[in-house]
Design an enzyme around this catalytic site. Structure first.
Site, PDB file in Angstrom:
ATOM      1  N   LYS A 181      -4.808 -10.047  -6.674  1.00 55.11           N
ATOM      2  CA  LYS A 181      -6.203 -10.166  -5.930  1.00 55.11           C
ATOM      3  C   LYS A 181      -7.172  -9.365  -6.452  1.00 55.11           C
ATOM      4  O   LYS A 181      -6.910  -8.218  -6.868  1.00 55.11           O
ATOM      5  CB  LYS A 181      -5.872 -10.362  -4.501  1.00 55.11           C
ATOM      6  CG  LYS A 181      -6.207  -9.072  -3.700  1.00 55.11           C
ATOM      7  CD  LYS A 181      -5.881  -9.349  -2.335  1.00 55.11           C
ATOM      8  CE  LYS A 181      -5.853  -7.647  -1.857  1.00 55.11           C
ATOM      9  NZ  LYS A 181      -5.844  -7.430  -0.546  1.00 55.11           N
ATOM     10  N   LYS A 206     -10.672  -3.650  -4.296  1.00 58.53           N
ATOM     11  CA  LYS A 206     -11.649  -2.502  -4.594  1.00 58.53           C
ATOM     12  C   LYS A 206     -10.621  -1.443  -5.404  1.00 58.53           C
ATOM     13  O   LYS A 206     -11.196  -0.534  -5.817  1.00 58.53           O
ATOM     14  CB  LYS A 206     -11.931  -1.798  -3.210  1.00 58.53           C
ATOM     15  CG  LYS A 206     -12.690  -2.829  -2.261  1.00 58.53           C
ATOM     16  CD  LYS A 206     -12.704  -2.186  -0.979  1.00 58.53           C
ATOM     17  CE  LYS A 206     -13.470  -3.002  -0.001  1.00 58.53           C
ATOM     18  NZ  LYS A 206     -13.486  -2.881   1.235  1.00 58.53           N
ATOM     19  N   LYS A 212       1.071  -1.159  -0.037  1.00 56.64           N
ATOM     20  CA  LYS A 212       0.196  -0.020  -0.128  1.00 56.64           C
ATOM     21  C   LYS A 212       0.916   1.462  -0.070  1.00 56.64           C
ATOM     22  O   LYS A 212       0.561   2.209  -0.602  1.00 56.64           O
ATOM     23  CB  LYS A 212      -0.997   0.039   1.143  1.00 56.64           C
ATOM     24  CG  LYS A 212      -2.058  -0.847   1.069  1.00 56.64           C
ATOM     25  CD  LYS A 212      -3.151  -0.635   2.103  1.00 56.64           C
ATOM     26  CE  LYS A 212      -4.388  -1.690   1.843  1.00 56.64           C
ATOM     27  NZ  LYS A 212      -5.311  -1.503   2.848  1.00 56.64           N
TER      28      LYS A 212
HETATM   29  P1  TYM Z   1     -10.734  -5.489   3.709  1.00 62.97           P
HETATM   30  O1  TYM Z   1     -11.782  -4.246   3.921  1.00 62.97           O
HETATM   31  O2  TYM Z   1      -9.814  -5.310   2.967  1.00 62.97           O
HETATM   32  O3  TYM Z   1     -11.638  -6.701   3.182  1.00 62.97           O
HETATM   33  C1  TYM Z   1     -12.703  -7.273   3.890  1.00 62.97           C
HETATM   34  C2  TYM Z   1     -12.624  -8.797   3.923  1.00 62.97           C
HETATM   35  O4  TYM Z   1     -12.431  -9.183   2.563  1.00 62.97           O
HETATM   36  C3  TYM Z   1     -11.522 -10.352   2.242  1.00 62.97           C
HETATM   37  N1  TYM Z   1     -11.094  -9.943   0.890  1.00 62.97           N
HETATM   38  C4  TYM Z   1     -11.032 -10.910  -0.007  1.00 62.97           C
HETATM   39  N2  TYM Z   1     -11.273 -12.303   0.103  1.00 62.97           N
HETATM   40  C5  TYM Z   1     -10.975 -13.169  -0.882  1.00 62.97           C
HETATM   41  N3  TYM Z   1     -10.501 -12.732  -2.319  1.00 62.97           N
HETATM   42  C6  TYM Z   1     -10.568 -11.303  -2.246  1.00 62.97           C
HETATM   43  N4  TYM Z   1      -9.843 -10.994  -3.473  1.00 62.97           N
HETATM   44  C7  TYM Z   1     -10.435 -10.415  -1.279  1.00 62.97           C
HETATM   45  N5  TYM Z   1     -10.413  -9.194  -0.980  1.00 62.97           N
HETATM   46  C8  TYM Z   1     -10.814  -8.858   0.223  1.00 62.97           C
HETATM   47  C9  TYM Z   1     -10.589  -9.678   3.337  1.00 62.97           C
HETATM   48  O5  TYM Z   1      -9.586 -10.992   3.598  1.00 62.97           O
HETATM   49  C10 TYM Z   1     -11.516  -9.366   4.410  1.00 62.97           C
HETATM   50  O6  TYM Z   1     -11.545 -10.593   5.212  1.00 62.97           O
HETATM   51  N6  TYM Z   1      -7.848  -5.247   7.612  1.00 62.97           N
HETATM   52  C11 TYM Z   1      -9.050  -5.529   7.105  1.00 62.97           C
HETATM   53  C12 TYM Z   1     -10.219  -5.192   8.043  1.00 62.97           C
HETATM   54  C13 TYM Z   1     -10.213  -5.630   9.420  1.00 62.97           C
HETATM   55  C14 TYM Z   1     -10.271  -6.580  10.160  1.00 62.97           C
HETATM   56  C15 TYM Z   1     -10.200  -6.231  11.313  1.00 62.97           C
HETATM   57  C16 TYM Z   1     -10.440  -7.889   9.670  1.00 62.97           C
HETATM   58  C17 TYM Z   1      -9.970  -4.363  10.485  1.00 62.97           C
HETATM   59  N7  TYM Z   1      -9.829  -4.960  11.818  1.00 62.97           N
HETATM   60  C18 TYM Z   1     -10.270  -7.233  12.545  1.00 62.97           C
HETATM   61  C19 TYM Z   1     -10.555  -8.764  10.691  1.00 62.97           C
HETATM   62  C20 TYM Z   1     -10.538  -8.624  12.152  1.00 62.97           C
HETATM   63  C21 TYM Z   1      -9.314  -5.234   5.644  1.00 62.97           C
HETATM   64  O7  TYM Z   1      -8.809  -4.197   5.200  1.00 62.97           O
HETATM   65  O8  TYM Z   1     -10.327  -6.013   5.039  1.00 62.97           O
END
Ligand code: TYM
Length: 336
Positions: free
Chosen positions: A194, A197, A111
């Site tokens: 991957k 967004k 990032k």
């Molecule tokens: P974020 O917002 O990027 O994504 C949310 C969830 O979607 C999953 N994900 C995917 N799974 C499969 N294939 C993909 N291409 C893909 N893109 C996203 C992510 O693995 C996630 O589960 N840091 C985290 C948010 C967070 C969090 C937490 C998660 C903050 N605090 C505590 C668990 C526990 C994030 O940026 O997710």
């Protein structure tokens, strides 16, 4: 006591990866666990967010989680900034985590890119806040996609170090739940990246709010390869785009990858893609329609999030008080 916590950032459109890798599992886990699901607006501002858009995205992500089937009466859905304990515990963890641990985080490197010196301190400390999210509730299970694995390992390290440093088994060692064939859904344009967004091409992803024609078009245009569908998953080796499309089909139909390969063995991509589009539309259209219905009444979403936050706060408050007490902050009646 088993408790699930997971989070999602309110940035941009939610896509099929978020749905298959995370939210769909959130819905399934609520049958077996007490669950807290969090729209992590504080994580979102680690990179610049327009304030009005952040509010709109917080509502639309909450709407998507509800539309996918999370029951916010039985479980807890809230936005992170409403419960101050996330920031408070994150500070304590900033003092527990080591620089060396954060330096290893691949997501920060991705990032921050070449302009590392310009990245926010928040982006660097992001995994500490994530550990705080989970441990503020002493959650034991965390359903996420594959890309969050390293962050969860860090949360385990932080819990362990805190427990060791203070000689108390206060935090559980969290268990990541990385489930199913869609734990890493890849871009429709490039099977080695991957689905994300932040990809500039909208054709790289299927958004939860795309209409049926758009979903079908994106799948038709998705990169495949010169081969046909192989009869076993071994035939997908070295074929990332083919593996991705078949994996998505398996996830959408709750089938084993080998059964999907077997069922479509020898098939041209055009035939397979039209079946895949039908499955994707069947899964996503009702969610998109429900998101639009929910967003017509933002007041309702705001009430759901406020109510969730109040219930989250009730769980967090005694845990934070316990941590503050252990650390030696003179702020509790017990210490007087
Ligand atoms: P974020 O917002 O990027 O994504 C949310 C969830 O979607 C999953 N994900 C995917 N799974 C499969 N294939 C993909 N291409 C893909 N893109 C996203 C992510 O693995 C996630 O589960 N840091 C985290 C948010 C967070 C969090 C937490 C998660 C903050 N605090 C505590 C668990 C526990 C994030 O940026 O997710």
């Amino acid at each position: 006591m088993q408790r699930v916590f997971s989070g999602i950032q309110p940035t941009g459109n939610l896509h099929l990866g978020n749905y298959l890798g995370a939210i769909r599992n959130w819905v399934r886990l609520q049958e077996r666990f007490e669950c807290l699901y969090c729209v992590v607006d504080m994580h979102a501002i680690t990179v610049w967010q327009d304030p009005a858009e952040l509010i709109a995205s917080t509502r639309s992500v909450a709407a998507a989680v509800l539309a996918a089937g999370v029951d916010a009466e039985r479980q807890i859905l809230f936005n992170q900034s409403r419960v101050a304990g996330h920031a408070q515990l994150a500070w304590v963890f900033n003092c527990v985590a080591r620089l060396g641990w954060l330096n290893r985080m691949t997501q920060f490197k991705e990032k921050a890119g070449k302009h590392r010196e310009n990245a926010s301190v928040g982006l660097y400390a992001y995994p500490n806040l994530m550990a705080a999210d989970i441990l503020l509730y002493k959650a034991t299970h965390v359903p996420v996609g594959e890309d969050q694995k390293q962050h969860l390992e860090l949360a385990r390290d932080i819990a362990q170090k805190f427990n060791n440093d203070y000689g108390r088994e206060i935090f559980p060692i969290v268990e990541p739940l990385i489930l199913g064939p869609a734990a890493r859904v890849m871009s429709l344009r490039d099977g080695t990246k991957k689905m994300s967004k932040s990809d500039p091409s909208d054709y790289s992803r299927i958004n939860l709010v795309d209409d049926a024609d758009t979903i079908a078009l994106k799948i038709r245009k998705a990169t495949s390869d010169a081969g046909v569908v192989p009869d076993t998953p071994q035939g997908l080796e070295g074929r990332p785009e083919a593996a991705n499309l078949l994996g998505i089909y398996a996830a959408l139909t709750d089938a084993e990858l080998q059964d999907v390969c077997h069922g479509f063995a020898g098939s041209e991509w055009s035939r397979f893609k039209s079946q895949l589009a039908d499955r994707a539309v069947a899964a996503l259209s009702p969610i998109g329609a429900e998101v639009r219905r929910l967003l017509a009444d933002p007041g309702h979403i705001d009430r759901v999030l406020a109510d969730g936050a109040a219930r989250a706060e009730a769980i967090a408050a005694p845990i934070l008080a316990e941590v503050y007490d252990i650390v030696g902050f003179l702020n509790t009646p017990r210490r007087g």
